[in-house]
Scaffold this active site. Structure first.
Site, PDB file in Angstrom:
ATOM      1  N   HIS A  77       1.029  -1.262  -0.336  1.00 37.91           N
ATOM      2  CA  HIS A  77      -0.209   0.165   0.023  1.00 37.91           C
ATOM      3  C   HIS A  77       0.843   1.328   0.054  1.00 37.91           C
ATOM      4  O   HIS A  77       0.591   2.314  -1.157  1.00 37.91           O
ATOM      5  CB  HIS A  77      -0.805   0.082   0.958  1.00 37.91           C
ATOM      6  CG  HIS A  77      -1.557  -1.039   1.351  1.00 37.91           C
ATOM      7  ND1 HIS A  77      -2.093  -1.642   2.256  1.00 37.91           N
ATOM      8  CD2 HIS A  77      -2.870  -1.358   0.444  1.00 37.91           C
ATOM      9  CE1 HIS A  77      -3.732  -2.864   2.569  1.00 37.91           C
ATOM     10  NE2 HIS A  77      -3.248  -2.539   1.348  1.00 37.91           N
ATOM     11  N   SER A 111      -2.946  -7.037   3.600  1.00 41.59           N
ATOM     12  CA  SER A 111      -2.905  -7.129   4.855  1.00 41.59           C
ATOM     13  C   SER A 111      -3.236  -8.592   5.570  1.00 41.59           C
ATOM     14  O   SER A 111      -2.871  -8.803   6.523  1.00 41.59           O
ATOM     15  CB  SER A 111      -4.070  -6.294   4.893  1.00 41.59           C
ATOM     16  OG  SER A 111      -4.102  -4.992   4.621  1.00 41.59           O
ATOM     17  N   LYS A 163     -16.484  -6.548   6.087  1.00 38.69           N
ATOM     18  CA  LYS A 163     -15.053  -7.532   7.135  1.00 38.69           C
ATOM     19  C   LYS A 163     -15.006  -7.164   8.243  1.00 38.69           C
ATOM     20  O   LYS A 163     -14.993  -6.203   8.679  1.00 38.69           O
ATOM     21  CB  LYS A 163     -14.305  -7.607   6.513  1.00 38.69           C
ATOM     22  CG  LYS A 163     -13.550  -7.656   5.389  1.00 38.69           C
ATOM     23  CD  LYS A 163     -13.073  -7.026   4.732  1.00 38.69           C
ATOM     24  CE  LYS A 163     -12.745  -7.142   3.043  1.00 38.69           C
ATOM     25  NZ  LYS A 163     -11.840  -6.130   2.803  1.00 38.69           N
ATOM     26  N   ARG A 188      -2.222  -6.302  -8.057  1.00 41.83           N
ATOM     27  CA  ARG A 188      -1.037  -6.950  -7.972  1.00 41.83           C
ATOM     28  C   ARG A 188      -1.156  -8.129  -9.265  1.00 41.83           C
ATOM     29  O   ARG A 188       0.164  -7.949  -9.787  1.00 41.83           O
ATOM     30  CB  ARG A 188      -0.766  -7.480  -6.091  1.00 41.83           C
ATOM     31  CG  ARG A 188      -0.820  -6.959  -5.298  1.00 41.83           C
ATOM     32  CD  ARG A 188      -0.763  -7.696  -3.667  1.00 41.83           C
ATOM     33  NE  ARG A 188      -2.778  -7.764  -4.227  1.00 41.83           N
ATOM     34  CZ  ARG A 188      -3.192  -7.973  -2.450  1.00 41.83           C
ATOM     35  NH1 ARG A 188      -3.093  -8.117  -1.652  1.00 41.83           N
ATOM     36  NH2 ARG A 188      -5.398  -8.049  -3.324  1.00 41.83           N
TER      37      ARG A 188
HETATM   38  O1  PNS Z   1      -9.104  -2.944   0.422  1.00 39.00           O
HETATM   39  P1  PNS Z   1     -10.353  -3.476  -0.038  1.00 39.00           P
HETATM   40  O2  PNS Z   1     -10.991  -4.047   0.998  1.00 39.00           O
HETATM   41  O3  PNS Z   1     -10.244  -3.632  -1.181  1.00 39.00           O
HETATM   42  O4  PNS Z   1     -11.560  -2.003  -0.234  1.00 39.00           O
HETATM   43  C1  PNS Z   1     -12.706  -2.023  -0.933  1.00 39.00           C
HETATM   44  C2  PNS Z   1     -13.191  -0.627  -1.386  1.00 39.00           C
HETATM   45  C3  PNS Z   1     -13.320  -0.367   0.035  1.00 39.00           C
HETATM   46  C4  PNS Z   1     -12.745   0.188  -2.030  1.00 39.00           C
HETATM   47  C5  PNS Z   1     -14.731  -0.901  -1.723  1.00 39.00           C
HETATM   48  O5  PNS Z   1     -15.414  -1.801  -1.111  1.00 39.00           O
HETATM   49  C6  PNS Z   1     -15.583   0.184  -1.551  1.00 39.00           C
HETATM   50  O6  PNS Z   1     -15.342   0.843  -2.309  1.00 39.00           O
HETATM   51  N1  PNS Z   1     -16.296   0.447  -1.301  1.00 39.00           N
HETATM   52  C7  PNS Z   1     -17.620   1.707  -0.122  1.00 39.00           C
HETATM   53  C8  PNS Z   1     -19.212   0.707  -0.833  1.00 39.00           C
HETATM   54  C9  PNS Z   1     -19.216   1.350  -2.537  1.00 39.00           C
HETATM   55  O7  PNS Z   1     -18.973   2.289  -3.373  1.00 39.00           O
HETATM   56  N2  PNS Z   1     -19.451   0.319  -3.061  1.00 39.00           N
HETATM   57  C10 PNS Z   1     -19.946   0.032  -4.790  1.00 39.00           C
HETATM   58  C11 PNS Z   1     -17.934  -0.767  -5.333  1.00 39.00           C
HETATM   59  S1  PNS Z   1     -18.642  -0.795  -6.630  1.00 39.00           S
END
Ligand code: PNS
Length: 172
Positions: free
Chosen positions: A23, A134, A47, A96
């Site tokens: 990150h 993570s 989560k 990745r």
């Molecule tokens: O590090 P992560 O857990 O892969 O991040 C995922 C994240 C936070 C980017 C994604 O879950 C997100 O954007 N959530 C916010 C809700 C949202 O906008 N959902 C629609 C996504 S298309």
């Protein structure tokens, strides 16, 4: 399509539970590319996180301190609505391996459908970090494995303070 704004603000969203060196590598690259980079933690994550949002924000602030154009924030609800509220026009995500691609493509296209004016930009971290997540860091650390070089030292110290004493002795 609106023209390029005079100052490009990008959001780097994620869970960051906790931030890894992968990150951080992306933060460095993003800080060089965008005028402002906002590293933002999703608050209402389904989560079960190891660290609270406040702890994760503290860890992020410690490690992004050297970058003057990087700030730390958190958000609720739809990412694209939050980005618009912060006047951001870019969402930054790291890729990745090919295995990340399908999920990232779905999210990027859904976000584009919701707000076409916001662009998702994918960047690759240094290949040395391509296997770090993570989730794996927490698993390896929890089982007494060595994670030095995978997370910033301040994050390793926080993990250590969370780890049961028995495991700590095994890891030494
Ligand atoms: O590090 P992560 O857990 O892969 O991040 C995922 C994240 C936070 C980017 C994604 O879950 C997100 O954007 N959530 C916010 C809700 C949202 O906008 N959902 C629609 C996504 S298309």
């Amino acid at each position: 399509m609106p023209p390029k704004p005079p100052s490009v603000i990008a959001i780097y969203p994620g869970s960051f539970d906790p931030i890894t060196n992968g990150h951080l590598d992306l933060v460095q690259r993003g800080a060089r590319m965008f005028d402002t980079l906002i590293v933002s933690i999703l608050r209402n994550d389904s989560k079960l996180p190891l660290f609270s949002v406040e702890e994760r924000m503290d860890m992020l602030r410690e490690v992004v301190d050297p970058y003057a154009n990087v700030e730390v924030d958190c958000f609720d609800g739809l990412l694209v609505d939050y980005a618009a509220a912060r006047s951001a026009t870019v969402l930054l995500r790291g890729i990745r391996a090919i295995s990340d691609y399908e999920y990232e493509l779905q999210m990027a296209l859904m976000n584009r459908r919701l707000r076409p004016e916001i662009e998702t930009v994918f960047m690759m971290a240094n290949e040395a970090y391509s296997f770090i997540s993570s989730r794996l860091v927490k698993e390896v650390f929890g089982l007494g494995g060595n994670i030095s070089g995978l997370v910033p030292p301040s994050v390793e110290a926080r993990l250590r303070s969370r780890m049961p004493k028995t495991r700590q002795r095994e890891a030494e």
